[in-house]
Design a protein around this motif. Structure first.
Motif, PDB file in Angstrom:
ATOM      1  N   GLY A   1       0.823  -1.210   0.000  1.00  0.00           N
ATOM      2  CA  GLY A   1       0.000   0.000   0.000  1.00  0.00           C
ATOM      3  C   GLY A   1       0.855   1.256   0.000  1.00  0.00           C
ATOM      4  O   GLY A   1       0.554   2.230  -0.705  1.00  0.00           O
TER       5      GLY A   1
ATOM      6  N   TYR B   1       2.208   1.839  -3.609  1.00  0.00           N
ATOM      7  CA  TYR B   1       1.208   2.409  -4.514  1.00  0.00           C
ATOM      8  C   TYR B   1       0.893   3.863  -4.142  1.00  0.00           C
ATOM      9  O   TYR B   1       0.633   4.707  -5.010  1.00  0.00           O
TER      10      TYR B   1
ATOM     11  N   VAL C   1      -6.004   4.778  -4.934  1.00  0.00           N
ATOM     12  CA  VAL C   1      -7.093   3.784  -4.918  1.00  0.00           C
ATOM     13  C   VAL C   1      -6.533   2.412  -4.530  1.00  0.00           C
ATOM     14  O   VAL C   1      -7.061   1.733  -3.641  1.00  0.00           O
ATOM     15  N   LEU C   2      -5.450   2.008  -5.230  1.00  0.00           N
ATOM     16  CA  LEU C   2      -4.826   0.723  -4.896  1.00  0.00           C
ATOM     17  C   LEU C   2      -4.212   0.763  -3.499  1.00  0.00           C
ATOM     18  O   LEU C   2      -4.227  -0.235  -2.765  1.00  0.00           O
TER      19      LEU C   2
ATOM     20  N   ILE D   1      -5.273   2.438  -0.859  1.00  0.00           N
ATOM     21  CA  ILE D   1      -6.353   2.241   0.120  1.00  0.00           C
ATOM     22  C   ILE D   1      -6.806   0.790   0.127  1.00  0.00           C
ATOM     23  O   ILE D   1      -7.053   0.189   1.183  1.00  0.00           O
ATOM     24  N   SER D   2      -6.879   0.184  -1.072  1.00  0.00           N
ATOM     25  CA  SER D   2      -7.306  -1.222  -1.185  1.00  0.00           C
ATOM     26  C   SER D   2      -6.380  -2.141  -0.387  1.00  0.00           C
ATOM     27  O   SER D   2      -6.838  -3.020   0.354  1.00  0.00           O
ATOM     28  N   TYR D   3      -5.072  -1.945  -0.520  1.00  0.00           N
ATOM     29  CA  TYR D   3      -4.127  -2.820   0.186  1.00  0.00           C
ATOM     30  C   TYR D   3      -4.117  -2.540   1.687  1.00  0.00           C
ATOM     31  O   TYR D   3      -3.955  -3.456   2.504  1.00  0.00           O
TER      32      TYR D   3
ATOM     33  N   GLU E   1      -6.728  -1.654   3.369  1.00  0.00           N
ATOM     34  CA  GLU E   1      -7.943  -2.305   3.867  1.00  0.00           C
ATOM     35  C   GLU E   1      -7.751  -3.826   3.980  1.00  0.00           C
ATOM     36  O   GLU E   1      -8.219  -4.459   4.933  1.00  0.00           O
ATOM     37  N   LYS E   2      -7.030  -4.427   2.999  1.00  0.00           N
ATOM     38  CA  LYS E   2      -6.733  -5.861   3.069  1.00  0.00           C
ATOM     39  C   LYS E   2      -5.869  -6.176   4.297  1.00  0.00           C
ATOM     40  O   LYS E   2      -6.051  -7.201   4.954  1.00  0.00           O
TER      41      LYS E   2
ATOM     42  N   LYS F   1      -8.079  -6.213   7.272  1.00  0.00           N
ATOM     43  CA  LYS F   1      -8.957  -7.390   7.296  1.00  0.00           C
ATOM     44  C   LYS F   1      -8.243  -8.588   7.929  1.00  0.00           C
ATOM     45  O   LYS F   1      -8.854  -9.369   8.672  1.00  0.00           O
TER      46      LYS F   1
END
Length: 938
Positions: free
Chosen positions: A274, A277, A284-285, A287-289, A291-292, A295
């Motif tokens: 993250g 990126y 966008v990517l 934030i995605s990583y 969030e992963k 999780k």
């Protein structure tokens, strides 16, 4: 960005055996502790087991059991990152039970304490215990442990920013690991060096050391090490703004963590990806990583969750999404406070200040700024805050705008001027209110500072340690209040006096050198010295000095003192008890082991190394399917306990590390639970009986050889007796005839009869001569008297002696060889050898045959060959001759001559006595060649 720095740990669960008293309570306690260790990553489960064991230990008042439960509690809390609790129990183990522990257990405990302080960010304490462990490991000769402590010290120095000391310590660990050929230790040290150079922005060296570590990990197939190296190389590329390359390494590292099932490593990898990126501009990517990462991390309470949340907060702050930024950073702060991560708390304070400042909430921005400053001052150093200037700048901007507005308003109408003046008054009033608030907050901050000063003064007064500040002449400028309580001497009496006063005379020169060194090179020093207290007693103190002349507030050398007198006494007790325990274990010749009911070995004594070459850890790490490769019939032995409670003197074999097989005896029995009804384990002893087996085999071989020798002798003596009686009886009859009829017999007849006596007399003489020689050999009285002998001459003399015997069978004796050849031998013994061999050749040669006697030099030895074309010998007869048994299957000569086979025994003995070797080449019906060698004169 999250840095993953590999720290080498020497901790090995179940690394050393504790002393177990032989009762059911202690066995149950240790069984429960084993179960707790197996579940150490599951906090509640592990604590349930060990607390049950602790209750039993306290009830039975078993010190070794209590020590084991304290140690196990320390490990469980450590493995779950509860470092304060782990330190509490490890300190109990080291302080109260060190005399019960093995040297391995004490080293492990010290190592745990050192690393627990690292977990608590107390790097100086970690260094102190690493040094203790280093001294202890050195005193017991454990180089591998020394390397581990050097590595731990290096990592702690790095965290303190003392990079030279850090590098020196890690280099020391590498030298020892290389000497021990410990590739894993070398790779861990190289990883740490790489991290140090990364922190110092020396990315070239950082990449070199980390790459070397990576190559070692690849060779060892150490996937976890490979993952760490790849991650750290990614960090290097991130620092050098090569984010695409960093991204590739982070992804490779994360794939390995997935393969290993290391969810925490995966979460860290997702966070770092993250970051990459984010720096590449793809939020966008990013934030995605992040969030992963959350999780995976949230359900497991991983520390990386706080980092990912603060990263998300920074991204949303940049996007001016203040609501999401605030919620993420506040959650990050909450987690950081739970884990005690000071560094992360500071980061969240700074981000929260930026968020509140961005939305115009200056009061909260100021509060977080104050929190940041207070925490920063407490943990690191007192510095000026740049963010106060930012707030002040905002107020100055507003004031300037108002003044400009006022100037412009002079040119407008009276009514408009009044309206705007009203607004100016309102704004100024608001600014005054804000300034009042700031003033109130400033006063509150000063009060907090005063309280903090008072707090630290009370801490210093009640501290178990004390502090000196001295000038460049070693005169004392300041002493902390706890000095009077610890030393028993008034502070006023020491101010302005030399620090060297009241130090032990034997230590003074060393301390002065160190003091001079700290002034010259400005490097910190840490030493153990002796000091006289106010009660006229010598005590041991540990002194840690820092050169702070560059600090305008302190302007001196700060020396922290810790009273380590009790520790020194404990170390002495530990050394004595460890020496005694080691001597007991070293003296125990057999292998003690424990196994579970499935036959899996759970414990084994250090004596395994002396017998098999395997270390204890190597045996414990063996898969149970490989036990038969170590102890033959292990499965059979284990199966016996399904129907029996014990096995005694079971003969088995142990295969050593180098592949040798030794004979052993195994005795074992079942271990039962409290009520003696349920078997819980197997314990036993393996004893090396190789010497006993070897002695038994040697005795059997000697017995067999003795029987064979007696049998041969009996047969030989019967033949000798027969062969002596026969010729003597015949000769007696002829002599009686001559004596009785001397007047009647002619001279020619008497000559003829006397001549007929010669062959039997020669044969009898040779037999008696051989018999006497053999008797002397058996009594070990026949020592060779060696001299230089002309070989051709002695051969000719023996041939001349036996020429009559050869002429009677028309046999030709041929001598060939260099007449100048000399040998070193006993002349009489050499004559007997030649006479026996040539006489035998004549005896077993056919009428009209030829016997060749030749000699030559071969490889600096003289070889003599006596070859005939007679009846030959079988292979069994040849083997008996070379074994020193003679010819047991007696044969008559070609002219029915008698023999005993006894002469060849003498030949073999005499050849060997004179430094030679006998060999025979023969084939039945084709003749025989006897060869023997003799040394030549030097």
């Amino acid at each position: 960005m999250l840095f993953i720095i590999s720290i080498s740990f020497s901790i090995s669960i179940f690394g050393s055996p504790a002393i177990i008293t032989e009762n059911s309570d202690s066995l149950e306690v240790f069984t429960l502790c084993d179960s707790a260790m197996n579940n150490r990553s599951r906090l509640e489960v592990g604590l349930t087991y060990v607390r049950s064991g602790n209750q039993i230990a306290n009830k039975s008042d078993c010190e070794s059991c209590i020590a084991e439960t304290m140690y196990t509690l320390g490990v469980i809390f450590y493995e779950n990152a509860l470092y304060d609790s782990s330190l509490y129990y490890f300190d109990k183990v080291l302080t109260n039970f060190s005399k019960l522990n093995s040297e391995e257990r004490n080293i492990e405990t010290i190592d745990y304490i050192s690393n627990a302080y690292i977990g608590n960010y107390k790097y100086k304490e970690s260094i102190k215990y690493a040094r203790l462990g280093l001294k202890y490991a050195d005193s017991v000769g454990r180089n591998a442990s020394k390397a581990t402590f050097y590595l731990s010290m290096g990592n702690s120095y790095a965290e303190l920013g003392l990079y030279k000391k850090s590098t020196d310590a890690i280099m020391s660990s590498i030298k020892i690991f290389e000497a021990e050929k410990d590739s894993t230790g070398i790779s861990n040290s190289l990883i740490s060096l790489g991290s140090i150079y990364t922190n110092n922005k020396n990315f070239t060296d950082a990449y070199e050391y980390t790459s070397r570590a990576l190559n070692i990990c690849i060779r060892l197939n150490d996937k976890r090490g490979i993952s760490v190296c790849l991650n750290n190389i990614g960090i290097i590329y991130s620092f050098t703004s090569e984010h695409e390359e960093a991204l590739e390494y982070y992804q490779r590292s994360m794939e390995i963590d997935k393969e290993l099932g290391d969810n925490e490593g995966v979460a860290i990898g997702l966070n770092n990806i993250g970051d990459s990126y984010r720096y590449l501009g793809d939020t966008v990517l990013a934030i995605s990583y992040y969030e992963k990462c959350l999780k995976i991390g949230r359900p497991n309470n991983y520390s990386v969750v706080a980092v990912a949340l603060s990263n998300l907060g920074e991204v949303y702050l940049a996007q001016r999404n203040f609501k999401l930024a605030l919620s993420n950073v506040l959650e990050s702060l909450e987690l950081a406070e739970l884990t005690g991560s000071t560094e992360q708390i500071l980061l969240t304070f700074d981000i929260l200040r930026s968020i509140y400042a961005a939305i115009g909430n200056y009061e909260d921005a100021y509060n977080y700024l104050v929190n940041y400053k207070l925490l920063y001052d407490t943990v690191f150093a007192i510095t000026k805050s740049k963010y106060i200037k930012e707030i002040k700048a905002r107020y100055d901007d507003e004031k300037q705008k108002i003044e400009i507005s006022s100037l412009k308003d002079k040119s407008i109408s009276e009514s408009l001027y009044k309206d705007r003046l009203t607004w100016i008054i309102i704004i100024i009033s608001l600014l005054i209110i804000v300034m009042l608030i700031i003033n109130i907050l400033t006063r509150r901050s000063k009060k907090l500072v005063r309280n903090q000063i008072l707090y630290y003064e009370k801490l210093l007064e009640r501290s178990e340690d004390f502090v000196f500040v001295v000038d460049e002449k070693a005169n004392i400028k300041y002493i902390s209040p706890s000095y009077e309580k610890k030393i028993g001497r008034k502070i006023e009496s020491r101010i302005g006096k030399s620090i060297f006063e009241f130090l032990h005379p034997d230590d003074i020169d060393f301390i002065k050198r160190e003091f001079k060194g700290i002034i010259v090179d400005k490097q910190s020093r840490s030493i153990d010295i002796r000091m006289k207290n106010g009660f006229d007693e010598w005590i041991y103190v540990h002194a840690y000095g820092q050169n702070l002349f560059d600090d305008v507030l302190i302007n001196g050398i700060v020396v922290n003192f810790w009273d380590i007198t009790q520790r020194k006494k404990n170390e002495e007790l530990i050394n004595k008890s460890e020496l005694k325990f080691r001597q007991i274990l070293d003296a125990f010749p057999d292998i003690y082991f424990q196994a579970d009911l499935n036959g899996v070995i759970t414990e084994i004594s250090p004596s395994i190394t002396k017998i098999s070459g395997y270390t204890r850890d190597e045996i414990l790490s063996l898969p149970s399917k490989d036990y038969n490769n170590f102890v033959s019939d292990w499965e059979t032995i284990s199966a016996k306990f399904e129907t029996e409670i014990s096995v005694h003197d079971y003969d088995t074999k142990v295969t050593t590390k180098d592949g040798n097989v030794i004979n052993c005896s195994l005795s074992a029995e079942l271990i039962f639970s409290d009520n003696n009804s349920i078997p819980v384990a197997i314990q036993g002893v393996i004893r090396d009986i190789s010497s006993r087996i070897k002695n038994q085999q040697s005795i059997r071989k000697s017995e067999l050889k003795l029987k064979e020798a007696n049998k041969s002798k009996e047969k030989l003596f019967s033949i000798i007796a027969h062969d002596l009686i026969g010729p003597i009886g015949t000769n007696k009859s002829i002599v009686d005839l001559i004596v009785g009829q001397v007047d009647e017999l002619s001279h020619e007849e008497i000559i003829s009869l006397i001549t007929s006596l010669k062959p039997t007399l020669d044969s009898t003489y040779l037999l008696i001569e051989n018999l006497l020689s053999w008797a002397r050999i058996q009594q070990d009285r026949l020592k060779p008297s060696k001299e230089d002998i002309l070989l051709n001459k002695i051969v000719e003399e023996v041939v001349e002696l036996l020429s009559d015997q050869a002429q009677r069978k028309s046999i030709k004796l041929v001598i060939s060889g260099d007449k100048a050849i000399k040998v070193v031998a006993d002349k009489n013994q050499l004559e007997i050898v030649l006479r026996n061999l040539i006489s035998n050749a004549i005896k077993f040669s056919n009428l009209g045959g030829m016997i060749s006697i030749s000699f030559d030099v071969i490889k600096e030895l003289t070889e003599v060959k006596i070859a005939d074309s007679g009846i030959g010998m079988s292979q069994d007869q040849i083997d008996n001759v070379l074994a020193g048994k003679g010819v047991t299957d007696i044969m008559r000569g070609t002219d029915n001559e008698k023999g005993t086979g006894f002469g060849l025994i003498i030949v073999n003995e005499f050849v060997n006595n004179n430094g030679g070797a006998l060999s025979v080449v023969s084939k039945v019906g084709e003749g025989t060649t006897f060869k023997f060698t003799l040394p030549m004169p030097t």
